[in-house]
Design an enzyme around this catalytic site. Sequence first.
Site, PDB file in Angstrom:
ATOM      1  N   HIS A 184       0.817  -1.222   0.000  1.00  7.41           N
ATOM      2  CA  HIS A 184       0.000   0.000   0.000  1.00  7.41           C
ATOM      3  C   HIS A 184       0.844   1.263   0.000  1.00  7.41           C
ATOM      4  O   HIS A 184       0.346   2.345  -0.301  1.00  7.41           O
ATOM      5  CB  HIS A 184      -0.940  -0.004   1.214  1.00  7.41           C
ATOM      6  CG  HIS A 184      -2.030  -1.020   1.110  1.00  7.41           C
ATOM      7  ND1 HIS A 184      -3.327  -0.689   0.787  1.00  7.41           N
ATOM      8  CD2 HIS A 184      -2.024  -2.367   1.246  1.00  7.41           C
ATOM      9  CE1 HIS A 184      -4.068  -1.782   0.744  1.00  7.41           C
ATOM     10  NE2 HIS A 184      -3.297  -2.825   1.029  1.00  7.41           N
ATOM     11  N   ASP A 392       3.668   9.175  -0.926  1.00  8.62           N
ATOM     12  CA  ASP A 392       2.406   8.507  -0.584  1.00  8.62           C
ATOM     13  C   ASP A 392       2.161   7.390  -1.596  1.00  8.62           C
ATOM     14  O   ASP A 392       2.291   7.624  -2.806  1.00  8.62           O
ATOM     15  CB  ASP A 392       1.256   9.531  -0.663  1.00  8.62           C
ATOM     16  CG  ASP A 392       0.193   9.288   0.394  1.00  8.62           C
ATOM     17  OD1 ASP A 392       0.054   8.136   0.836  1.00  8.62           O
ATOM     18  OD2 ASP A 392      -0.491  10.257   0.772  1.00  8.62           O
TER      19      ASP A 392
HETATM   20  C1  GDG Z   1      -2.106   3.832   3.143  1.00  9.42           C
HETATM   21  C2  GDG Z   1      -1.093   4.493   2.199  1.00  9.42           C
HETATM   22  C3  GDG Z   1      -2.802   4.432   0.376  1.00  9.42           C
HETATM   23  C4  GDG Z   1      -8.688  10.514   7.431  1.00  9.42           C
HETATM   24  N1  GDG Z   1      -9.184  11.310   8.396  1.00  9.42           N
HETATM   25  C5  GDG Z   1     -10.377  10.814   8.734  1.00  9.42           C
HETATM   26  C6  GDG Z   1     -10.616   9.685   7.949  1.00  9.42           C
HETATM   27  N2  GDG Z   1      -9.561   9.518   7.167  1.00  9.42           N
HETATM   28  C7  GDG Z   1      -9.468   8.445   6.160  1.00  9.42           C
HETATM   29  C8  GDG Z   1      -9.598   9.019   4.773  1.00  9.42           C
HETATM   30  C9  GDG Z   1      -8.930   7.944   3.930  1.00  9.42           C
HETATM   31  C10 GDG Z   1      -7.921   7.332   4.908  1.00  9.42           C
HETATM   32  O1  GDG Z   1      -8.223   7.821   6.218  1.00  9.42           O
HETATM   33  C11 GDG Z   1      -6.508   7.774   4.609  1.00  9.42           C
HETATM   34  O2  GDG Z   1      -6.116   7.091   3.451  1.00  9.42           O
HETATM   35  P1  GDG Z   1      -4.847   7.545   2.621  1.00  9.42           P
HETATM   36  O3  GDG Z   1      -4.845   6.794   1.354  1.00  9.42           O
HETATM   37  O4  GDG Z   1      -4.896   9.007   2.406  1.00  9.42           O
HETATM   38  O5  GDG Z   1      -3.572   7.269   3.520  1.00  9.42           O
HETATM   39  P2  GDG Z   1      -2.989   6.131   4.545  1.00  9.42           P
HETATM   40  O6  GDG Z   1      -3.793   6.024   5.772  1.00  9.42           O
HETATM   41  O7  GDG Z   1      -1.570   6.570   4.764  1.00  9.42           O
HETATM   42  O8  GDG Z   1      -3.043   4.726   3.765  1.00  9.42           O
HETATM   43  C12 GDG Z   1      -1.813   5.320   1.144  1.00  9.42           C
HETATM   44  C13 GDG Z   1      -3.692   3.666   1.339  1.00  9.42           C
HETATM   45  O9  GDG Z   1      -2.930   2.947   2.307  1.00  9.42           O
HETATM   46  C14 GDG Z   1      -4.577   2.651   0.594  1.00  9.42           C
HETATM   47  O10 GDG Z   1      -3.811   1.780  -0.161  1.00  9.42           O
HETATM   48  O11 GDG Z   1      -3.604   5.255  -0.445  1.00  9.42           O
HETATM   49  O12 GDG Z   1      -0.878   5.878   0.246  1.00  9.42           O
HETATM   50  O13 GDG Z   1      -0.193   5.318   2.945  1.00  9.42           O
HETATM   51  O14 GDG Z   1      -9.847   6.956   3.557  1.00  9.42           O
HETATM   52  O15 GDG Z   1     -10.941   9.217   4.488  1.00  9.42           O
HETATM   53  N3  GDG Z   1     -11.736   8.943   8.014  1.00  9.42           N
HETATM   54  C15 GDG Z   1     -12.669   9.356   8.912  1.00  9.42           C
HETATM   55  N4  GDG Z   1     -12.502  10.438   9.724  1.00  9.42           N
HETATM   56  C16 GDG Z   1     -11.385  11.198   9.660  1.00  9.42           C
HETATM   57  O16 GDG Z   1     -11.253  12.183  10.387  1.00  9.42           O
HETATM   58  N5  GDG Z   1     -13.811   8.659   9.011  1.00  9.42           N
END
Ligand code: GDG
Length: 492
Positions: A184, A392
Site C-alpha cells: 500500500h 504517498d
Molecule cells: C495507506 C497508504 C494508500 C482521514 N481522516 C479521517 C478519515 N480519514 C481516512 C480518509 C482515507 C484514509 O483515512 C486515509 O487514506 P490515505 O490513502 O490518504 O492514507 P494512509 O492512511 O496513509 O493509507 C496510502 C492507502 O494505504 C490505501 O492503499 O492510499 O498511500 O499510505 O480513507 O478518508 N476517516 C474518517 N474520519 C477522519 O477524520 N472517518
Amino acid sequence: MTDKKITQGEWSNRESGANSSVFGGARKPGNSGRLVAVSNRTPLDADARAGGLAVALWDAIARSQGLWIGWSGEINSSENRVRTENSDGIDFAVMDLTQDQHKGYYLDYANSVLWPLFHNRLDLVRFNNRAFKTYREVNDAFADLIKIHAKKDDFVWVHDYHFMLLAKYLRGASWDGRLGFFLHIPFPAPEVFRACPQHRELAEALCHFDILGFQSKKDVKNFIRYVEEEFKGKRVMDEHVRVGGRTLIVRHCPIGLNAQDMAYTATLPPAKKTGARIRQALGKRRLILGVDRLDYSKGLPQRFEAVGQMFRKFPHARENVSFTQIAPPSRKSVKEYSDLRHQLDGLCGRINGDFAELDWTPIRYHTRSYEREELAGIYREAHVALITPLADGMNLVAKEFVAAQDSEDPGVLILSQFAGAAEQMKEALIVNPHDTEAVANTIVQALDMSLEERKTRWKALWDGINQQDINWWRKRFMEGDVVDMQKEKMRA
Ligand code: GDG
C-alpha cells in the site's frame, strides 16, 4: 523460531532456472479455492471496518467462503493468543501480540524502519537488528497461522509492509498454494532501499510470492530495477519477472475507492448538516481543505508554510478564504509523531498570530477524526483540496474529495506529484510540495479558476476514479487467477 533465511549461495543457484514456474505451472488460472486475506489490522477492529480495504475484500471473501487473518489489535503475553470467530458471514483468525512482539515487530521495525525508509525518510529511520529478529518471529508466527487455517487451493492475499517475509516462510514449509502481496505504500528507489541492512532478505522474501501488486508505475520500476541489479532478475514479459529460479508477476495495480458510495454519502442528510455548519462558520469565505492522518509523510509543515506564504503574498486572499486541516493523530507513541504535532502547533500559532483578524482565523487545525458521513460533507463544502504529501503510495483522500463534489459546482484538487494518485489524476493541479511558493501560487490559481474549467477537470477526474474504483482494483490484482477461481466456485 527458526531462522529460515535462504543464504546468498542458495539464492544465486536458483538462478539456473531449474525450479518451479509459477503461473505457468500448478497455480494457473481456473483453480478453485477461497480468498484468504492477511493484513496487520482486520475489520474486526472497529477502526478498520469502515476502510476501503474492508469494503473491497469483504464481498469477495464472503462469496468464496474465505477468511481474514491478522493481528487482533490486542497485546497479551499468555499462551492462548489465537482466536477465531465469524462476523457477518466472514471467518476471522486473529492473533494477539506479546508486549515484546508489539514493540519489536510493530513499533520498532514496521513503524520506525520500514515506514520511514519506504517514504524516503532515511533521516528518521532507526535501524534495529534486534527489532528485525522480532519482525521475523512475528512473520513466522503468522505463516504458521496461515498454514493452519488456509487450504492449498486457497488464494492467500497478503497486505502491506508488515508481512514482507510471509511467503518465504510458507514456501520454506513446502506451501505451494497461491500467494499474492499488495504494497500500500511506495516501494523506494533501490539506492534508498539498500540503506536497510536487511534489504536483501526482505526483497528475496517478496520474490517467493506469485504476484506482487504496487500502487504506481514508479514503484513497479523501482522494484524491478532492484531485483535486476541485486539478484540478476530479468523481465521476461510485460508483467513477468524471472528471479531466483521463479517467475513472478509484478503488477501495477493502483487502489481505488467505492466512488459511487462516497458520491452518494456526500448528498445524505448527515453530510448536508455538516456542510451547513461549515458554511455558517465560514461566512463569505471559501474553504481550502486538507485531510490526512497526522504523519510526517503527508507534508503538513510544508503545506502550512505554503498557506502562510499565500496569505502574505496575496493579501486579498485574507478576505476570501480559510484553511482547515483535519489531522487525526496516529501512532502517538512514536517520537517523530509527537515532534510533528509540536511543529504544527508552532506553525499554526505563528501563521494565525501573523494574519488573524478579530472575526477570522486563517488556519484551523483539528487533531480529531470525523465520522465518514461528516467527512463527506466537509469535502463537498471545500472549494480547494490541498493534498500535498512528500511521499504517498496512493492517497485516497484525493479520490474521496473528487467523489464527494457537486458536479454543477465542483471544487479544485491540488495534488502532490509525489502521491501515487498523481499518475492517474492528471487533471488535478499537480505541485511539488517542497516548492511552497509554487503551492501558494497554485492555491490562488485554484481559487480563481472559472466554473467551466473546474467542471471540465472534475468530470475527467470523476470518470477516472469511477472507472478504476475499488472493485476494479481487486479484480485487476487477481486478473487471470482468483477471478476465474471465484467464478468456478460460484458455478459449483
Ligand atoms: C495507506 C497508504 C494508500 C482521514 N481522516 C479521517 C478519515 N480519514 C481516512 C480518509 C482515507 C484514509 O483515512 C486515509 O487514506 P490515505 O490513502 O490518504 O492514507 P494512509 O492512511 O496513509 O493509507 C496510502 C492507502 O494505504 C490505501 O492503499 O492510499 O498511500 O499510505 O480513507 O478518508 N476517516 C474518517 N474520519 C477522519 O477524520 N472517518
